[in-house]
Write a protein that holds these residues in place. Structure first.
Motif, mmCIF file in Angstrom:
data_model
loop_
_atom_site.group_PDB
_atom_site.id
_atom_site.type_symbol
_atom_site.label_atom_id
_atom_site.label_comp_id
_atom_site.label_asym_id
_atom_site.label_seq_id
_atom_site.Cartn_x
_atom_site.Cartn_y
_atom_site.Cartn_z
ATOM 1 N N GLU A 165 0.977 -1.208 -0.096
ATOM 2 C CA GLU A 165 0.123 -0.095 -0.082
ATOM 3 C C GLU A 165 0.717 1.423 0.054
ATOM 4 O O GLU A 165 0.240 2.403 -0.137
ATOM 5 C CB GLU A 165 -1.013 0.044 1.268
ATOM 6 N N ALA A 166 1.990 0.919 -0.077
ATOM 7 C CA ALA A 166 3.123 2.328 -0.199
ATOM 8 C C ALA A 166 3.041 2.720 -1.701
ATOM 9 O O ALA A 166 2.874 2.007 -2.596
ATOM 10 C CB ALA A 166 4.471 1.921 -0.036
ATOM 11 N N ARG A 167 3.056 4.073 -1.881
ATOM 12 C CA ARG A 167 3.034 4.663 -3.112
ATOM 13 C C ARG A 167 4.636 5.295 -3.344
ATOM 14 O O ARG A 167 4.878 5.988 -2.482
ATOM 15 C CB ARG A 167 2.113 5.971 -3.187
ATOM 16 N N ASP A 168 4.981 5.297 -4.806
ATOM 17 C CA ASP A 168 6.336 5.760 -4.984
ATOM 18 C C ASP A 168 6.191 6.684 -6.060
ATOM 19 O O ASP A 168 5.460 6.405 -7.314
ATOM 20 C CB ASP A 168 7.138 4.746 -5.434
ATOM 21 N N TYR A 169 6.561 7.899 -6.106
ATOM 22 C CA TYR A 169 6.275 8.823 -7.153
ATOM 23 C C TYR A 169 7.600 9.745 -7.388
ATOM 24 O O TYR A 169 7.802 10.520 -6.345
ATOM 25 C CB TYR A 169 5.056 9.610 -6.914
ATOM 26 N N HIS A 170 8.097 9.798 -8.547
ATOM 27 C CA HIS A 170 9.236 10.810 -8.658
ATOM 28 C C HIS A 170 9.166 11.243 -10.042
ATOM 29 O O HIS A 170 8.615 10.871 -10.920
ATOM 30 C CB HIS A 170 10.636 10.139 -8.554
ATOM 31 N N GLU A 171 9.767 12.636 -10.115
ATOM 32 C CA GLU A 171 9.929 13.093 -11.319
ATOM 33 C C GLU A 171 11.411 13.489 -11.637
ATOM 34 O O GLU A 171 11.856 14.057 -10.798
ATOM 35 C CB GLU A 171 8.970 14.433 -11.548
ATOM 36 N N TYR A 172 11.864 13.077 -12.870
ATOM 37 C CA TYR A 172 13.178 13.442 -13.324
ATOM 38 C C TYR A 172 13.057 14.265 -14.597
ATOM 39 O O TYR A 172 12.700 14.114 -15.558
ATOM 40 C CB TYR A 172 13.950 12.256 -13.595
ATOM 41 N N THR A 173 14.161 15.315 -14.713
ATOM 42 C CA THR A 173 14.068 16.225 -15.761
ATOM 43 C C THR A 173 14.832 15.386 -16.902
ATOM 44 O O THR A 173 16.087 15.018 -16.748
ATOM 45 C CB THR A 173 14.738 17.552 -15.589
ATOM 46 N N ALA A 174 14.391 15.758 -18.092
ATOM 47 C CA ALA A 174 15.118 15.001 -19.276
ATOM 48 C C ALA A 174 15.711 16.281 -20.231
ATOM 49 O O ALA A 174 15.364 15.811 -21.422
ATOM 50 C CB ALA A 174 14.345 14.051 -19.848
#
Length: 507
Positions: free
Chosen positions: A274-283
């Protein structure tokens, strides 16, 4: 004379009656204490070392675990953290690869050797090697449209109980080249090499005076370049376990991993579903790449054959609430083709810099028959365990006793066991709770029977609670478990009670 004979026969009966009484009492005592032949070991589950993404070596972890009074250290280093994305139409040629520290990069043999070396230096600590595995990830969107998203890189299972390098080497996991397979697609991938045949034919001049810059040779060169490019794009010609460009796989990759681990005698546990993982990386000019894993408690239903799941960890959890997903799974008929999922506590430890995490703050208490690796794995597999975590005041509870008894205590069962009451109606739950520091701390108890809270109590440790279940249903399989809060949190695995049979009246 007759009277004397009768007296002699009466005297001879007494030893026989005494023997019968002793046998009966011993049998009753054995039934009441059969579950007490296990002893409790404290285990930390889900720990990373420098073999993958942890800050401490295996040796340093072992030293720290012993200092904190732990009995078992279960390592779950990341098995593979290899990711790639390729551009259409040549994703194998025009691709970007990223690799992070993992067991595959570290070396499987080296990893197991390090564990064995640490074990030899710390004989009082049981060190169990294992891995954390996300067998499959996939891409959606487009880098050109600035919508590129990688899914499920953190949809993990913990794998324990494998001790041979070849068992790890063949795990069906994305990024594991040893799991690649050969099938009809190998022929398709290798087919471009056939372009070399017309290329050679075109390269040979029809006449000796043919100009080397003739269209024939230009076409031959193009065919050669195309053949090489297509083969390189498809290299290696064997197929990965799962394609990262196929978003229709569902839970098939995870079931394949579970089946593979089970066939090798290991245990697979769903991790932090039930853990949520979210990341944003610049390209750069291509915008942002999103990497996310959504909560996935449905994994416990969509897959079978796994040993259990992480039910106590430092994140949101609803599956373990009374009447929710775990209780529904516990109530499935025994003839269903699935095992009963065992609850464990998992820490997710990467180093001493992890906020609020130390090796002993969240443990799984194992009730083992013997202090060995085999004994630990048996307790894990059979559910002879409970999970407990510290609260804000660093208090950790201990479940000294949890039994369901009947027939005035002559029949009993403890965590992970099954009780057959027959026609007995006098079911009683017995609880004894202490604190690790032997102090006085608040404790709130809820007894959960088949998903319903049937009894509650509160007190201070050391705390004893005996409760008679006068509302137990007839002819229905039951599962009793306890939830204890007030000073941290404690969740037990269930005690199963067979249906109470209705006794038919005689005559």
């Amino acid at each position: 004379m007759d009277r004397r004979d009768e007296q002699m026969r009466s005297v001879k009966r007494w030893p026989l009656l005494a023997v019968v009484a002793v046998v009966f009492l011993c049998g009753a005592a054995w039934r009441a204490e059969a579950a007490d032949d296990r002893h409790q070991l404290l285990a930390t589950v889900h720990v990373h070392s420098t073999a993958s993404t942890g800050d401490l070596t295996i040796e340093a972890l072992a030293e720290r675990a012993e200092q904190l009074g732990l009995d078992v250290l279960m390592l779950t280093d990341n098995f593979s953290l290899r990711y790639e994305y390729g551009l259409w139409p040549l994703p194998g040629l025009l691709k970007r690869q990223v690799r992070f520290p993992s067991v595959l990069e570290y070396g499987i043999e080296r990893y197991l050797a390090d564990v064995a070396d640490a074990q030899s230096r710390h004989p009082n600590l049981i060190i169990l090697p294992g891995v954390e595995v996300a067998p499959y990830y996939y891409w959606t969107g487009s880098i050109w449209g600035r919508t590129l998203t990688m899914h499920n890189a953190q949809r993990n299972l913990l794998v324990l109980g494998l001790d041979k390098p070849e068992d790890y080497r063949s795990l069906p996991v994305s990024g594991n080249p040893d799991a690649y397979s050969f099938d009809w697609r190998v022929a398709v991938n290798g087919a471009p090499i056939l372009l070399m045949v017309p290329a050679v034919w075109l390269w040979r001049p029809l006449r000796r005076s043919t100009d080397r810059r003739s269209p024939r040779r230009m076409i031959a060169c193009m065919l050669i370049v195309l053949a090489v490019a297509l083969v390189v794009n498809a290299w290696p010609l064997s197929q990965p376990a799962f394609s990262s460009y196929d978003d229709r796989m569902g839970y098939r990759p995870y079931q394949a991993l579970i089946d593979d681990v089970s066939a090798k005698g290991g245990l697979a546990f769903w991790s932090m579903t039930e853990a949520r993982d979210y990341h944003e990386y610049t390209a750069g000019p291509m915008g942002t790449v999103v990497v996310k894993t959504e909560p996935h408690p449905e994994a416990l239903v969509q897959t079978t054959g796994y040993a259990g799941f992480g039910g106590l960890y430092q994140d949101t959890r609803t599956s373990v609430r009374p009447g929710e997903l775990w209780d529904r799974l516990l109530q499935l008929p025994e003839h269903e083709s699935r095992t009963t999922p065992v609850l464990i506590g998992e820490l997710g430890f990467h180093g001493s810099n992890d906020a609020g995490k130390e090796l002993h703050r969240l443990v799984t208490a194992l009730l083992v028959k013997e202090r060995t690796v085999a004994g630990v794995l048996e307790a894990l597999r059979s559910g002879h365990s409970y999970a407990v975590g510290e609260g804000d005041h660093h208090v950790q509870l201990r479940l000294e006793e949890f039994q369901v008894v009947c027939l005035d205590g002559t029949k009993s069962a403890s965590i992970g066991d099954r009780l057959d009451p027959g026609g007995a109606r006098d079911l009683m739950v017995r609880l004894s709770i202490t604190a690790a520091d032997h102090g006085h701390h608040p404790a709130k108890v809820r007894v959960i029977r088949s998903g319903q809270v049937v009894a509650q109590s509160a007190g201070e440790t050391p705390f004893r609670f005996d409760w008679t279940d006068t509302t137990a249903p007839m002819n229905e399989r039951m599962a009793y478990r306890v939830e204890i809060t007030g000073s941290g949190e404690l969740l037990s695995n269930p005690i199963f009670v067979a249906p109470i049979l209705e006794l038919k009246a005689e005559g």
